[in-house]
Design an enzyme around this catalytic site. Sequence first.
Site, mmCIF file in Angstrom:
data_model
loop_
_atom_site.group_PDB
_atom_site.id
_atom_site.type_symbol
_atom_site.label_atom_id
_atom_site.label_comp_id
_atom_site.label_asym_id
_atom_site.label_seq_id
_atom_site.Cartn_x
_atom_site.Cartn_y
_atom_site.Cartn_z
ATOM 1 N N GLU A 177 1.025 -1.381 0.034
ATOM 2 C CA GLU A 177 -0.091 0.000 0.132
ATOM 3 C C GLU A 177 0.931 1.343 -0.067
ATOM 4 O O GLU A 177 2.075 1.323 0.438
ATOM 5 C CB GLU A 177 -0.814 0.161 1.015
ATOM 6 C CG GLU A 177 -1.768 -1.353 1.305
ATOM 7 C CD GLU A 177 -2.588 -1.021 2.569
ATOM 8 O OE1 GLU A 177 -2.423 -0.165 3.788
ATOM 9 O OE2 GLU A 177 -3.054 -2.280 2.920
ATOM 10 N N LYS A 210 2.231 4.534 1.497
ATOM 11 C CA LYS A 210 2.388 5.034 2.978
ATOM 12 C C LYS A 210 1.954 6.678 2.859
ATOM 13 O O LYS A 210 2.599 7.552 2.603
ATOM 14 C CB LYS A 210 3.665 4.945 3.556
ATOM 15 C CG LYS A 210 3.599 5.156 5.235
ATOM 16 C CD LYS A 210 5.069 4.569 5.366
ATOM 17 C CE LYS A 210 5.086 4.908 7.192
ATOM 18 N NZ LYS A 210 4.832 6.345 7.506
ATOM 19 N N ASP A 246 1.297 10.280 3.770
ATOM 20 C CA ASP A 246 2.090 11.051 4.799
ATOM 21 C C ASP A 246 0.821 12.052 5.562
ATOM 22 O O ASP A 246 0.669 12.958 5.071
ATOM 23 C CB ASP A 246 3.072 11.871 4.036
ATOM 24 C CG ASP A 246 4.223 12.297 4.954
ATOM 25 O OD1 ASP A 246 4.059 12.099 6.173
ATOM 26 O OD2 ASP A 246 5.103 13.046 4.755
ATOM 27 N N TYR A 261 -7.454 2.088 5.806
ATOM 28 C CA TYR A 261 -6.484 0.970 5.455
ATOM 29 C C TYR A 261 -6.471 -0.034 6.584
ATOM 30 O O TYR A 261 -5.485 -1.254 6.407
ATOM 31 C CB TYR A 261 -4.610 1.314 5.405
ATOM 32 C CG TYR A 261 -4.252 2.094 6.559
ATOM 33 C CD1 TYR A 261 -4.128 1.601 7.425
ATOM 34 C CD2 TYR A 261 -3.994 3.596 6.593
ATOM 35 C CE1 TYR A 261 -3.649 2.110 8.796
ATOM 36 C CE2 TYR A 261 -3.524 4.349 7.616
ATOM 37 C CZ TYR A 261 -3.219 3.539 8.755
ATOM 38 O OH TYR A 261 -2.721 4.003 9.808
ATOM 39 N N LYS A 293 10.528 3.172 3.341
ATOM 40 C CA LYS A 293 10.609 4.557 3.473
ATOM 41 C C LYS A 293 11.397 5.121 2.287
ATOM 42 O O LYS A 293 12.648 4.626 2.094
ATOM 43 C CB LYS A 293 11.066 5.288 4.464
ATOM 44 C CG LYS A 293 10.396 4.898 5.894
ATOM 45 C CD LYS A 293 9.542 5.981 6.293
ATOM 46 C CE LYS A 293 9.882 7.106 7.261
ATOM 47 N NZ LYS A 293 8.926 7.983 7.600
ATOM 48 N N CYS A 301 27.842 46.350 4.291
ATOM 49 C CA CYS A 301 28.321 45.208 3.671
ATOM 50 C C CYS A 301 29.019 44.282 4.676
ATOM 51 O O CYS A 301 30.034 45.089 5.284
ATOM 52 C CB CYS A 301 28.935 45.288 2.390
ATOM 53 S SG CYS A 301 29.797 43.923 2.002
ATOM 54 N N CYS A 343 33.027 44.387 3.183
ATOM 55 C CA CYS A 343 33.827 45.753 3.108
ATOM 56 C C CYS A 343 33.357 46.707 3.923
ATOM 57 O O CYS A 343 33.942 48.023 3.882
ATOM 58 C CB CYS A 343 33.889 46.093 1.631
ATOM 59 S SG CYS A 343 32.220 46.577 1.043
ATOM 60 N N CYS A 351 25.305 45.277 -1.916
ATOM 61 C CA CYS A 351 26.569 46.037 -1.436
ATOM 62 C C CYS A 351 26.633 46.692 -2.777
ATOM 63 O O CYS A 351 26.850 46.403 -3.776
ATOM 64 C CB CYS A 351 27.508 45.296 -1.140
ATOM 65 S SG CYS A 351 29.227 46.091 -1.094
ATOM 66 N N CYS A 389 34.125 45.817 -3.689
ATOM 67 C CA CYS A 389 34.072 45.172 -2.580
ATOM 68 C C CYS A 389 34.799 43.792 -2.799
ATOM 69 O O CYS A 389 34.545 42.991 -3.754
ATOM 70 C CB CYS A 389 32.682 44.755 -2.349
ATOM 71 S SG CYS A 389 32.124 43.458 -0.950
HETATM 72 S S1 IVH Z 1 -0.635 0.325 8.678
HETATM 73 C C1 IVH Z 1 -0.073 -1.806 12.426
HETATM 74 N N1 IVH Z 1 -1.047 1.115 6.398
HETATM 75 O O1 IVH Z 1 2.304 5.143 8.776
HETATM 76 C C2 IVH Z 1 -0.265 -1.217 11.014
HETATM 77 N N2 IVH Z 1 0.060 2.770 8.050
HETATM 78 O O2 IVH Z 1 3.790 3.840 11.638
HETATM 79 C C3 IVH Z 1 -0.208 0.050 11.288
HETATM 80 N N3 IVH Z 1 0.490 4.987 7.337
HETATM 81 O O3 IVH Z 1 1.108 6.946 11.271
HETATM 82 C C4 IVH Z 1 -0.278 1.196 10.008
HETATM 83 N N4 IVH Z 1 -0.217 4.896 5.379
HETATM 84 O O4 IVH Z 1 -0.716 5.925 9.912
HETATM 85 C C5 IVH Z 1 -0.515 1.308 7.600
HETATM 86 N N5 IVH Z 1 -1.289 2.190 4.077
HETATM 87 C C6 IVH Z 1 -0.763 2.497 5.439
HETATM 88 C C7 IVH Z 1 -0.468 3.660 5.724
HETATM 89 C C8 IVH Z 1 0.051 3.718 7.113
HETATM 90 C C9 IVH Z 1 0.148 5.694 6.368
HETATM 91 C C10 IVH Z 1 0.861 5.528 8.583
HETATM 92 C C11 IVH Z 1 0.185 5.136 9.769
HETATM 93 C C12 IVH Z 1 1.046 5.420 10.865
HETATM 94 C C13 IVH Z 1 2.509 5.201 10.269
HETATM 95 C C14 IVH Z 1 3.198 3.822 10.583
#
Ligand code: IVH
Length: 669
Positions: free
Chosen positions: A114, A116, A118, A226, A315, A409, A412, A427, A432
């Site tokens: 999936e 992640k 932010d 999720y 990451k 400046c 100088c 300046c 200078c």
């Molecule tokens: S699963 C035990 N799936 O990432 C499983 N987390 O430390 C827990 N996050 O702040 C998380 N997208 O909210 C999962 N598709 C995704 C995610 C996701 C973002 C965030 C989550 C947490 C951090 C994980």
Amino acid sequence: MAREDIARKARRLREAIAHHDRKYYVEDAPEISDAEYDALVDELKAIEKAHPELVTPDSPTQRVGDQPTKVFPPFRHAVPMLSLDNTYSKEELIEFNDRVARFLGLEVREYVVELKIDGVAVALRYEGGALRVGGTRGDGETGDEITANLRTIRSVPLSVKADGEGLAFEVRGEVYMPRKAFDRANEEREEAGEPLFANPRNACSGSLKLQDPREVARRQLDAFFYAYLPGRGAPAFPTHDQGLEFLRTLGFKVNPNIRVCRGVEEVIKVCDSWEERRDALPYEIDGMVIKVNDVALQERLGATGKSPRWAISYKFPAKQATTKLVSIEVQVGRTGTLTPVAHLEPVPLGGVTVKRATLHNEDEIRRKDIRIGDRVILERGGEVIPKVVGVVTSVRTGHEKRFEMPKDCPVCGGRVVREEGEAASRCTNTSCPAQVKRTIEYFGGRSAMDIENLGPAIVSQLLSKGLVKDSADLYALTEEKLVSLERMGEKSAQNLIAAIQGSKDRPLSRLIFALGIRQVGVRTAEILADRFHSIDALRHASTEDLESVEEVGPIVAQAIADHFLEPRNVKVLEKLEKAGVRMKEERKLPPKTGQTLAGKTFVFTGTILISREEAAAMVKAKGGKVTESVSKKTDYVVVGEDPGSKAAKARALGVATIDENEFRRIVGA
Ligand code: IVH
């Protein structure tokens, strides 16, 4: 209308509005126009006004409450909200897969991969099919109960579709601020003179902490879910992806880019492909999440401390980091521009250790409210030099100091001015030492006179020993004078002298560029050389003459005229001429016949069989022109193998795209 009929009508309206909310905010597939939707809401509001007893908590009119909360009550998690262990490389992903296999004594067949997102992790509890409470993760055991704020997010269902009626369950997901909403929020903050949000995640978490839900509603937050945690009576599923599919059928917004992968190799491929495409998403992701799909295996794997053994995050290399801003140094550039530079406590960012970052100018510092001693947020985008994008204001001690641009400046002591409408302070002293040093470095630079080995360290020494006072003095240097410099052997001295002498015969356009006239870059220098053929003619050209040159506007013309009015610059020119530097160029032959491509502009993208130089020469020979970027004025874009974005841009603008064969035909090759 009878009371029951009114109640029925209100219920129908609520259901219809919830349906259209889902279509619009969750599925991105609206079925009715905004006006039709508004009419439904207005009708419901009218009924609820006349019959307040008919208002239900899950009515769409009740998304945005008007009761500010003073403090958020604690929100206890029945099942701890774990966080994920991070990995940063393919090798670590393979190790994760091995670890899981060792623990289970079998190879895992399916992983779900999936995005992640932010943002901020949240949990929502539904009972009887309606949203009851929701909160943040907090420390994993207890978070803040922010139900009123979560209700304002239009993709969060207040009640679920028929299949979920009467069910108790929890969903977990990520609330985020889409890039567009982030830009809009920052535009508003800029107008209001408020400090900007550093990134969408900060903006999102700041928004969820607001006490007035009406304010939160304006922030246009969104959410993806999720995780599904079935409660009493709710169906359980053998795999994670089936749980997500169920959430989807209930009307929750589940990210469409979820992939079930067979084996770690496929997982890595999917991660790689998103790492490349991440910037094309309308929201930010900071990596990928990899989960064992089989729920029974998840249970067997369990957790260690704060993170599950069955999931891991991959990451992407960080684009942001935070560190302390220790001091601000003001540097003086070639044209006298003062640039504030941040000195930082060293911090790793995207594979390098960052110690310094540019702060651009005074306004930028004020706009972001950056103070000395602050904990600042750094970002490295496409560019190499990191920039300070914001401040973590919550950890301020009160001892931070505001920055003032110096009145004199710093090198100088000369007078500093900031002209109307300009962001930069400058300046004004053209002698200078900082400006002189940068001017000499620039003179010897790759695109200028191209004097090899004339680096900043050597220029510094030459200046401090009094061996040069300007660029022209370089030509009076001798090997004997050079060997007195630190770390300068006989051989290096010889080479440097040869490089300096060898630069005397560079094309006129390079000399024009090397003079460092403001506003005159490589291309303008070429145009000026083509038109004037000598420094002398350029120097004595009137601003009208200059402005008549293609691509030279009044600002450039004025900058050129100003340059030659400065006695210091004139002296340098005279010295260069005396030293034997080439100051003019043979006039090119008048245009030949056969200029079939006169006025036509070509752009190249991708690889073609002949070299770009050859291709450009062919175009020029027929009177045409080659430019770097595509605009509406471009006549042809020649598309080779592996073309870049220019091909797409050409198509978007309706500019003709041709292949190499077609190109050869047009230039008559
Ligand atoms: S699963 C035990 N799936 O990432 C499983 N987390 O430390 C827990 N996050 O702040 C998380 N997208 O909210 C999962 N598709 C995704 C995610 C996701 C973002 C965030 C989550 C947490 C951090 C994980």
